[in-house]
Design a protein around this motif. Structure first.
Motif, PDB file in Angstrom:
ATOM      1  N   GLY A  71       0.786  -1.221   0.000  1.00  0.00           N
ATOM      2  CA  GLY A  71       0.000   0.000   0.000  1.00  0.00           C
ATOM      3  C   GLY A  71       0.815   1.267   0.000  1.00  0.00           C
ATOM      4  N   THR A  72       1.828   1.342  -0.854  1.00  0.00           N
ATOM      5  CA  THR A  72       2.627   2.556  -0.951  1.00  0.00           C
ATOM      6  C   THR A  72       2.552   3.107  -2.363  1.00  0.00           C
ATOM      7  N   MET A  73       2.715   4.425  -2.474  1.00  0.00           N
ATOM      8  CA  MET A  73       2.618   5.091  -3.776  1.00  0.00           C
ATOM      9  C   MET A  73       3.851   5.930  -4.039  1.00  0.00           C
ATOM     10  N   LEU A  74       4.197   5.998  -5.317  1.00  0.00           N
ATOM     11  CA  LEU A  74       5.321   6.828  -5.749  1.00  0.00           C
ATOM     12  C   LEU A  74       4.900   7.585  -6.999  1.00  0.00           C
ATOM     13  N   PHE A  75       5.357   8.827  -7.114  1.00  0.00           N
ATOM     14  CA  PHE A  75       4.939   9.709  -8.197  1.00  0.00           C
ATOM     15  C   PHE A  75       6.168  10.178  -8.975  1.00  0.00           C
ATOM     16  N   VAL A  76       6.115  10.024 -10.287  1.00  0.00           N
ATOM     17  CA  VAL A  76       7.235  10.396 -11.154  1.00  0.00           C
ATOM     18  C   VAL A  76       6.748  11.450 -12.148  1.00  0.00           C
ATOM     19  N   ALA A  77       7.465  12.555 -12.249  1.00  0.00           N
ATOM     20  CA  ALA A  77       7.126  13.617 -13.191  1.00  0.00           C
ATOM     21  C   ALA A  77       8.043  13.531 -14.404  1.00  0.00           C
ATOM     22  N   PRO A  78       7.649  14.129 -15.531  1.00  0.00           N
ATOM     23  CA  PRO A  78       8.524  14.144 -16.702  1.00  0.00           C
ATOM     24  C   PRO A  78       9.899  14.722 -16.349  1.00  0.00           C
ATOM     25  N   GLY A  79      10.936  14.058 -16.848  1.00  0.00           N
ATOM     26  CA  GLY A  79      12.303  14.501 -16.581  1.00  0.00           C
ATOM     27  C   GLY A  79      12.961  13.808 -15.414  1.00  0.00           C
ATOM     28  N   GLN A  80      12.226  12.937 -14.705  1.00  0.00           N
ATOM     29  CA  GLN A  80      12.793  12.234 -13.561  1.00  0.00           C
ATOM     30  C   GLN A  80      13.225  10.820 -13.960  1.00  0.00           C
ATOM     31  N   VAL A  81      14.236  10.318 -13.251  1.00  0.00           N
ATOM     32  CA  VAL A  81      14.776   8.983 -13.504  1.00  0.00           C
ATOM     33  C   VAL A  81      14.286   8.036 -12.417  1.00  0.00           C
ATOM     34  N   PHE A 120       4.160  16.525  -4.501  1.00  0.00           N
ATOM     35  CA  PHE A 120       4.686  15.185  -4.230  1.00  0.00           C
ATOM     36  C   PHE A 120       5.285  14.541  -5.481  1.00  0.00           C
ATOM     37  N   PHE A 121       5.045  15.110  -6.665  1.00  0.00           N
ATOM     38  CA  PHE A 121       5.724  14.619  -7.860  1.00  0.00           C
ATOM     39  C   PHE A 121       7.225  14.902  -7.795  1.00  0.00           C
ATOM     40  N   LYS A 171      -5.991  14.693  -5.907  1.00  0.00           N
ATOM     41  CA  LYS A 171      -6.515  15.396  -4.730  1.00  0.00           C
ATOM     42  C   LYS A 171      -6.594  14.468  -3.530  1.00  0.00           C
ATOM     43  N   TYR A 172      -7.035  13.237  -3.755  1.00  0.00           N
ATOM     44  CA  TYR A 172      -7.037  12.250  -2.671  1.00  0.00           C
ATOM     45  C   TYR A 172      -5.619  12.038  -2.142  1.00  0.00           C
ATOM     46  N   CYS A 173      -4.666  11.916  -3.057  1.00  0.00           N
ATOM     47  CA  CYS A 173      -3.278  11.685  -2.641  1.00  0.00           C
ATOM     48  C   CYS A 173      -2.740  12.873  -1.848  1.00  0.00           C
ATOM     49  N   GLY A 174      -3.130  14.079  -2.241  1.00  0.00           N
ATOM     50  CA  GLY A 174      -2.747  15.258  -1.473  1.00  0.00           C
ATOM     51  C   GLY A 174      -3.316  15.207  -0.061  1.00  0.00           C
ATOM     52  N   ARG A 175      -4.579  14.788   0.050  1.00  0.00           N
ATOM     53  CA  ARG A 175      -5.207  14.645   1.374  1.00  0.00           C
ATOM     54  C   ARG A 175      -4.477  13.589   2.201  1.00  0.00           C
ATOM     55  N   PHE A 176      -4.132  12.470   1.576  1.00  0.00           N
ATOM     56  CA  PHE A 176      -3.473  11.379   2.307  1.00  0.00           C
ATOM     57  C   PHE A 176      -2.069  11.784   2.748  1.00  0.00           C
ATOM     58  N   TYR A 177      -1.397  12.590   1.933  1.00  0.00           N
ATOM     59  CA  TYR A 177      -0.075  13.082   2.342  1.00  0.00           C
ATOM     60  C   TYR A 177      -0.205  14.017   3.544  1.00  0.00           C
ATOM     61  N   GLU A 178      -1.257  14.836   3.556  1.00  0.00           N
ATOM     62  CA  GLU A 178      -1.478  15.708   4.715  1.00  0.00           C
ATOM     63  C   GLU A 178      -1.701  14.876   5.967  1.00  0.00           C
ATOM     64  N   ASP A 232       7.176  21.394   2.026  1.00  0.00           N
ATOM     65  CA  ASP A 232       5.822  21.074   2.482  1.00  0.00           C
ATOM     66  C   ASP A 232       5.805  20.781   3.978  1.00  0.00           C
ATOM     67  N   LEU A 233       6.837  20.095   4.461  1.00  0.00           N
ATOM     68  CA  LEU A 233       6.928  19.766   5.887  1.00  0.00           C
ATOM     69  C   LEU A 233       6.995  21.042   6.730  1.00  0.00           C
ATOM     70  N   VAL A 234       7.875  21.965   6.342  1.00  0.00           N
ATOM     71  CA  VAL A 234       8.025  23.221   7.088  1.00  0.00           C
ATOM     72  C   VAL A 234       6.714  24.009   7.076  1.00  0.00           C
ATOM     73  N   LYS A 235       6.050  24.045   5.923  1.00  0.00           N
ATOM     74  CA  LYS A 235       4.790  24.778   5.807  1.00  0.00           C
ATOM     75  C   LYS A 235       3.726  24.196   6.724  1.00  0.00           C
TER      76      LYS A 235
END
Length: 298
Positions: A71-81, A120-121, A171-178, A232-235
Motif C-alpha cells: 500500500g505505498t505510492m510513488l509519483f514520477v514527473a517528466p524529466g525524472q529517472v 509530491f511529484f 486530490k485524494y493523494c494530497g489529502r493522504f499526504y497531509e 511542504d513539511l516546514v509549511k
C-alpha cells in the motif's frame, strides 16, 4: 556505465508491458497482468503514478532506493529517472497498479495549470506515500474509473472525464499526504530541530561569505530530504514556507548583530551572506518595519 532508457510515450509504456493501447495519452495497468520488465533505469517523459500492493524488488528513484511495502505510492514527473534494481538483465514482475499520462493530456486544462501544486511529484523515494486499507481502496477505485473510461470509444467528452478522474486521484493523494504529515508529526519536529541546528552551524561558519545565504535546497540536502518534501513539511509545521522560515532566522540573527556598533550595516550584511547591502536593508525593512539603522538606534 549503465544505460538509461527513455519512456517517451504511453504507447511505448503499454507495448513494453504487453498491454493493449486504449488511448494514446493515458493508460492504467494492473501490473500483475503485465509482462515482466528488465531491471534498469528509465528517464520518464510521462507522469507516472505507481501503487504497490505487495513487497517487491527495490525501486530506484533518482539516487535513492526504496523497498516497497504494501500500500505505498510513488509519483514520477517528466524529466525524472526511476527504475528497478536487480541483477543485470534480470526480469522483474511488477505488482500493483500503474497510471501513465502524457503532459499533452492535461495541457490547456485546469489540472495542467495547477499540476505543479501537487508537489509530491518532486518527492524522493524515501518520502513515498503510505496508505491505510481504506485509502488504498479509494485510490484503486479512482484507477478503476479511469480504466473504465478508457474502454469507451474516444469522443468529445473523453479528455474532460479522464482529466477529472486523474485530478480527483491526485486530490485524494494530497489529502493522504497531509494525513501522513500529521501522523508523523514527532518525526517532523525532529527535522525542524535539525533544521535550526543546520542554520546555526551555517551562520557560525564562513559559509555565508563563501556561499551566500542558505538556500532551501542546501538545507533539504543536509537533512537528506527533497526540496519539495522539506518545503511542504516546514509549511505544515510552521505555517511559513521554508524560504520565509530561513528569512525569519536571518532577521533574528541580524537584530543581534546590529547591537555591535563597531560594525557598519554593510559589514553585517556581507558577513551574513548578502551580496548587496541594499538587499539586506530591503528585507529587514519588510520584516521589521524599519531600516537596520533605525532599529539599532532605537
Amino acid at each position: 556505465m549503465e544505460k538509461i532508457r527513455k519512456i517517451q510515450s504511453v504507447t511505448q509504456f503499454n507495448v513494453e508491458r504487453n498491454q493493449r493501447v486504449l488511448h494514446p495519452l493515458v493508460s492504467v495497468l494492473d501490473q500483475s497482468q503485465s509482462a515482466p520488465v528488465q531491471a534498469g533505469r528509465w528517464l520518464s517523459e510521462l507522469y507516472l503514478v505507481f501503487l504497490k500492493h505487495a513487497r517487491c524488488a527495490p525501486l530506484i528513484y533518482g539516487r535513492q532506493h526504496y523497498d516497497y511495502g504494501e500500500g505505498t505510492m510513488l509519483f514520477v514527473a517528466p524529466g525524472q529517472v526511476f527504475g528497478v534494481e536487480e541483477a543485470e538483465g534480470e526480469q522483474v514482475q511488477p505488482t500493483g497498479w500503474a497510471l501513465a499520462f502524457h503532459p499533452d493530456l492535461i495541457r490547456g486544462t485546469p489540472l495542467g495549470q495547477h499540476i505543479k501544486d501537487y508537489s509530491f511529484f518532486g518527492y524522493e523515494a524515501n518520502e513515498a506515500l503510505h496508505l491505510s486499507d481504506r485509502e488504498q481502496d479509494l485510490v484503486v477505485d479512482c484507477l478503476r474509473k479511469i480504466g473504465e473510461e478508457l474502454t469507451h470509444p474516444i469522443d468529445k467528452h473523453s479528455k474532460q472525464l479522464l482529466v477529472s478522474h486523474i485530478e480527483l486521484l491526485l486530490k485524494y493523494c494530497g489529502r493522504f499526504y497531509e494525513r501522513q504529515f500529521i501522523t508523523r508529526d514527532h518525526v517532523h519536529k525532529d527535522v525542524l530541530v535539525k533544521f535550526e541546528s543546520i542554520l546555526a552551524d551555517y551562520f557560525g561558519s564562513d559559509k555565508p561569505q563563501t556561499l551566500g545565504l542558505p538556500t532551501v535546497g542546501y538545507c533539504a540536502e543536509e537533512l537528506h530530504l527533497s526540496a519539495n518534501y522539506f518545503g511542504d513539511l516546514v509549511k505544515k509545521e510552521t505555517g511559513l514556507s521554508a524560504q520565509e522560515y530561513i528569512q525569519a532566522r536571518v532577521i533574528d540573527l541580524a537584530k543581534e548583530r546590529l547591537f555591535d556598533l563597531s560594525k557598519s550595516v554593510s559589514e553585517i550584511a556581507y558577513e551574513m551572506g548578502f551580496k548587496y547591502p541594499q538587499h539586506f536593508t530591503r528585507l529587514f525593512k519588510q520584516r521589521v518595519g524599519q531600516s537596520p539603522n533605525h532599529y539599532r538606534l532605537n
